[in-house]
Design a protein around this motif. Structure first.
Motif, mmCIF file in Angstrom:
data_model
loop_
_atom_site.group_PDB
_atom_site.id
_atom_site.type_symbol
_atom_site.label_atom_id
_atom_site.label_comp_id
_atom_site.label_asym_id
_atom_site.label_seq_id
_atom_site.Cartn_x
_atom_site.Cartn_y
_atom_site.Cartn_z
ATOM 1 N N GLN A 107 0.862 -1.178 0.000
ATOM 2 C CA GLN A 107 0.000 0.000 0.000
ATOM 3 C C GLN A 107 0.895 1.223 0.000
ATOM 4 N N SER A 108 0.493 2.277 -0.690
ATOM 5 C CA SER A 108 1.405 3.401 -0.878
ATOM 6 C C SER A 108 0.678 4.739 -0.819
ATOM 7 N N ASP A 109 1.411 5.763 -0.384
ATOM 8 C CA ASP A 109 0.920 7.133 -0.441
ATOM 9 C C ASP A 109 1.260 7.802 -1.768
ATOM 10 N N ILE A 110 2.025 7.138 -2.609
ATOM 11 C CA ILE A 110 2.361 7.676 -3.927
ATOM 12 C C ILE A 110 1.793 6.742 -4.986
ATOM 13 N N GLY A 111 1.444 7.282 -6.133
ATOM 14 C CA GLY A 111 0.854 6.479 -7.196
ATOM 15 C C GLY A 111 1.888 5.609 -7.877
ATOM 16 N N ILE A 112 1.656 4.322 -7.875
ATOM 17 C CA ILE A 112 2.614 3.364 -8.431
ATOM 18 C C ILE A 112 2.179 2.962 -9.836
ATOM 19 N N LYS A 113 3.122 2.997 -10.786
ATOM 20 C CA LYS A 113 2.820 2.585 -12.158
ATOM 21 C C LYS A 113 3.291 1.164 -12.453
ATOM 22 N N TYR A 114 4.410 0.766 -11.873
ATOM 23 C CA TYR A 114 4.933 -0.587 -12.076
ATOM 24 C C TYR A 114 5.540 -1.091 -10.773
ATOM 25 N N VAL A 115 5.469 -2.411 -10.582
ATOM 26 C CA VAL A 115 6.216 -3.076 -9.511
ATOM 27 C C VAL A 115 6.935 -4.268 -10.132
ATOM 28 N N PHE A 116 8.253 -4.320 -9.955
ATOM 29 C CA PHE A 116 9.058 -5.439 -10.456
ATOM 30 C C PHE A 116 9.459 -6.300 -9.266
ATOM 31 N N VAL A 117 9.145 -7.602 -9.357
ATOM 32 C CA VAL A 117 9.447 -8.546 -8.282
ATOM 33 C C VAL A 117 10.444 -9.560 -8.815
ATOM 34 N N LYS A 118 11.690 -9.504 -8.346
ATOM 35 C CA LYS A 118 12.774 -10.361 -8.828
ATOM 36 C C LYS A 118 12.891 -11.602 -7.953
ATOM 37 N N GLY A 119 13.079 -12.770 -8.585
ATOM 38 C CA GLY A 119 13.317 -14.011 -7.870
ATOM 39 C C GLY A 119 13.971 -15.015 -8.796
ATOM 40 N N GLY A 120 15.076 -15.586 -8.397
ATOM 41 C CA GLY A 120 15.778 -16.506 -9.284
ATOM 42 C C GLY A 120 16.394 -15.766 -10.455
ATOM 43 N N ASN A 121 16.175 -16.300 -11.680
ATOM 44 C CA ASN A 121 16.773 -15.712 -12.881
ATOM 45 C C ASN A 121 15.828 -14.800 -13.643
ATOM 46 N N ALA A 122 14.688 -14.456 -13.048
ATOM 47 C CA ALA A 122 13.698 -13.641 -13.760
ATOM 48 C C ALA A 122 12.912 -12.815 -12.749
ATOM 49 N N GLY A 123 11.997 -12.037 -13.279
ATOM 50 C CA GLY A 123 11.145 -11.215 -12.421
ATOM 51 C C GLY A 123 9.775 -11.045 -13.026
#
Length: 735
Positions: A107-123
């Protein structure tokens, strides 16, 4: 954020029902509630689509990433077993709740356009159609063995934007507002229409005026609830919606409470009378006059509260409460909680206490807010009962406040504020009150709907403050739009309609208008208002402050120095509820005559404002981040609000976007009604620039300035009180 306890279930034990059958039924209800909570996560506040798997990392040069990411700001959180901790990050603007090492909510007080979640060799790259402020159950992609990878890092991409503003009234015509936010992320709103039940649906509170709506119920002609349909409320109970409203067959002396039940969990579904009721009537055995019903849930029990007569004659309205067996049945005698007793409750006859609404603070303490004095008077206001016992049916368990908690403020033209509801901001961090007020002094039952944020006193009681003037620009509820910058308001040039040349129309005194007067009765083909405008030649936005109660758009023809400029269109939001219509025009000389001539149907005019296409901007003090200051409502300043600095720990912080690096003059418009010079420290990006002095001004406004060096980009300007007292109106930057 979706709450797990937004569902209310009535479970009534029946004699002779086997224990196993009851357990199965209870299990079914539990599964249903959990399912609804899961389904509620599919609302439009969440990610617009499934994530896209990106090979490798989200570093520059990865051609799989959208080009837009290069232009966005980012916050990157590196994770390992020791740093996997739920909490607030990025200076408190982003809150992350980890389920485990593989899944999280944010949850955020700023407007989020993208979230990248990295795990292993990719995201996984999660994208959002609109800048969103929350999402659930994000994770990294599965590895080659189809096992869920642990999260290595999370990157939030965002663009800083100004906070979004709105102004009251949010509904130009209306009374008795009620609003609730459901788990689907939408607000559902209703108010008195008189002849039906209409529900409005909006993602934002500030968007109610033009929200989608539906008439969900119209009474049968001649039925005992077919007329005087007042103050509906909608409550979600046991997977259905219940609408409580007052009505009669046409004789207001016979008003009673009624209830409707939805066919499904959709507020826009069909409604009918609950089984076993007669026209949905909900009443006590004594069956007395009743309006303004609402529900209280407490310790697994349910209670109905309303305003009613003691006997069968309209002498006085009191607040009553009674126990409930289910959402449509009162199961005991009524108990009186409040009657008019203080002088401020006794303005207008008959004497009135009405519109009860229950309110809890974060510690669970319970209050009953009610409306007092005649609803047709300028002195309609809010009172409060505080629950101090253990049984809400015990009159001695409620303590009445000796003073009103919300009342008129003639200093800013607000009269008769009352019959309110309460709601939380979309992110759950703010408390808001929605209420109706008189459109102008002496307007009686001609009302519109307003809202404003409120806070809590140290003793846990609500602090509603004073009602804000209509036309004051306020920040939208937190979570509606995640702006982090102080809004830059273009500086315009204002011309009052009553000061213009008026032909075959009338100047009318009216407290709802900006200077206490408006121009109306612009009814004839040769009716016009002509403004003498002395401004440099150039392109401008013409903003016309108008009111239209025709029920459909109206218009005026616009001309500049006798040159036709087309029509300006006025949407219909009600008489004496003021809004802006805009049109682009050009001035070809220093001295100009701008004329508004009758077009289609009718409208009234308060003033016009001309804003240059390349304007200067002002930054209102009340829109900054405030600490240990007080906001004062007054007509004497630019946005009808100013900020009082009264102690050495008073400060405010502007966050602004500077287009070009360079030397600027920082201008501060203020008042200082003391006899001493006040001083403030000017701090830019945590660097102390120096002290600025504010000489006494009496009851007038003045300005001081100081040169500052600013870099291009986001800059933080802090004003911290050193000595004395002052009130700040706004800041400007010029080169």
């Amino acid at each position: 954020m979706v709450k797990k306890n937004d569902y209310i279930i009535f479970i009534k034990r029946k004699k002779g029902v086997p224990l196993l059958k009851k357990m199965v039924g209870l299990l079914f209800i539990t599964v249903l509630v959990l399912s609804l909570n899961v389904l509620s996560k599919d609302s439009s506040i969440l990610a617009s689509s499934d994530p896209i798997q990106i090979d490798g990392n989200d570093k520059p040069g990865n051609e799989q990433l959208p080009d837009e990411l290069k232009e966005l700001k980012q916050f990157k959180l590196e994770l390992d077993d020791s740093s996997l901790e739920s909490g607030s990050y990025h200076d408190g603007t982003i809150h992350i709740d980890f389920h485990d090492s593989k899944t999280f909510d944010w949850q955020s007080d700023i407007g989020i356009k993208y979230v990248f979640v990295k795990g292993g060799n990719a995201g996984n790259l999660y994208s959002y159609n609109q800048e969103d402020t929350m999402d659930y159950e994000l994770n990294a992609p599965k590895n080659n063995g189809e096992q869920q990878a642990d999260i290595g890092h999370i990157t939030f991409y965002y663009e800083e934007e100004p906070a979004q503003l709105f102004e009251n009234p949010v509904i130009g015509n209306g009374a008795d507002p009620w609003i609730v936010r459901h788990t689907d992320g939408y607000y559902y709103y209703t108010n008195t229409t008189g002849n039906n039940i209409t529900i409005w649906k909006s993602k934002t509170i500030s968007g109610l005026q033009n929200a989608e709506s539906k008439v969900v119920w119209t009474p049968e002609q001649g039925a005992p609830n077919s007329a005087h349909i007042w103050a509906p409320e909608i409550h979600f109970i046991d997977d259905k919606w219940y609408i409580y409203f007052a009505a009669s067959g046409g004789d207001m002396e016979k008003q009673r409470m009624h209830v409707l039940e939805s066919e499904t969990s959709d507020p826009f579904s069909d409604y009918s009378y609950p089984e076993g009721t007669i026209y949905g009537k909900i009443t006590t055995p004594s069956d007395k006059w009743a309006i303004d019903g609402t529900i209280l849930e407490m310790d697994g029990e349910y209670y109905f509260a309303w305003s009613g007569w003691e006997g069968d004659v309209n002498v006085r309205q009191d607040i009553y409460i009674a126990p409930m067996a289910n959402p449509w049945t009162i199961s005991g005698e009524r108990v009186e909680l409040s009657r008019p007793e203080y002088d401020w409750e006794k303005i207008g006859e008959p004497l009135i206490n009405e519109g009860p609404q229950f309110l809890r603070n974060n510690d669970g303490e319970l209050f009953l807010i009610y409306s007092a004095s005649g609803s047709w008077t300028d002195d309609y206001k809010l009172g409060m009962l505080t629950f101090t016992g253990s049984d809400p049916l015990d009159p001695d368990a409620w303590e009445k406040s000796s003073e009103p908690v919300f009342e008129k403020d003639p200093e800013v033209g607000v009269y008769g504020p009352g019959h309110n509801g309460f709601f939380k901001s979309p992110d759950g961090t703010e408390d808001w009150i929605i209420y109706h007020g008189a459109k102008f002094q002496g307007s009686g039952w001609d009302r519109n709907v307003r809202m404003q944020k409120f806070t809590w006193n140290d003793d846990g009681t609500p602090n509603f403050g004073k009602p804000v003037a209509t036309g004051t620009l306020l920040e939208v509820p937190s979570g509606e739009q995640a702006g982090t910058l102080t809004p830059a308001l273009p500086v315009g040039h204002k011309f009052e309609a009553e000061d213009a040349t008026v032909n075959r129309a009338s100047i009318v005194e009216n407290t709802s208008a900006s200077n206490g007067a408006k121009v109306g009765y612009i009814d004839y083909a040769d009716s016009f208002i002509e403004f003498d405008v002395d401004l440099p030649a150039g392109d401008y936005t013409l903003k016309v402050r108008y009111a239209n109660g025709m029920g459909e758009p109206s218009s005026h023809h616009v001309s500049v120095n006798d040159n036709p400029m087309g029509e300006v269109i006025y949407n219909s939001y009600g008489w004496d509820s003021w809004y802006f219509a805009e049109k682009d025009i050009s001035l070809d000389s220093q001295e100009n005559k701008i004329r508004l001539t009758k077009g289609n149907l009718f409208a009234e005019i308060d003033f016009i404002e001309l804003v240059p296409k390349n304007p200067e901007f002002r930054y209102e003090a009340e829109h900054a981040k405030l600490s240990n200051v007080t906001i004062i409502n007054t007509f004497a300043v630019s946005n009808k609000q100013k900020v009082n600095f009264t102690s050495n720990d008073s400060n405010l912080e502007y966050r602004i976007n500077v287009e070009e690096s360079g030397t600027y003059n920082l201008h501060l418009t203020y008042s200082n009604d003391t006899n001493d010079i006040s001083t403030q420290e000017v701090i830019i990006n945590n660097n102390e620039l120096g002290e600025i002095e504010f000489p006494p001004t009496g009851d007038k406004l003045d300005n001081v300035s100081i040169p500052v060096e600013l870099e291009a980009g986001i800059q933080t300007i802090t004003l911290s009180q050193n000595t004395g007292e002052l009130a700040l109106d706004y800041m400007q930057l010029t080169q």
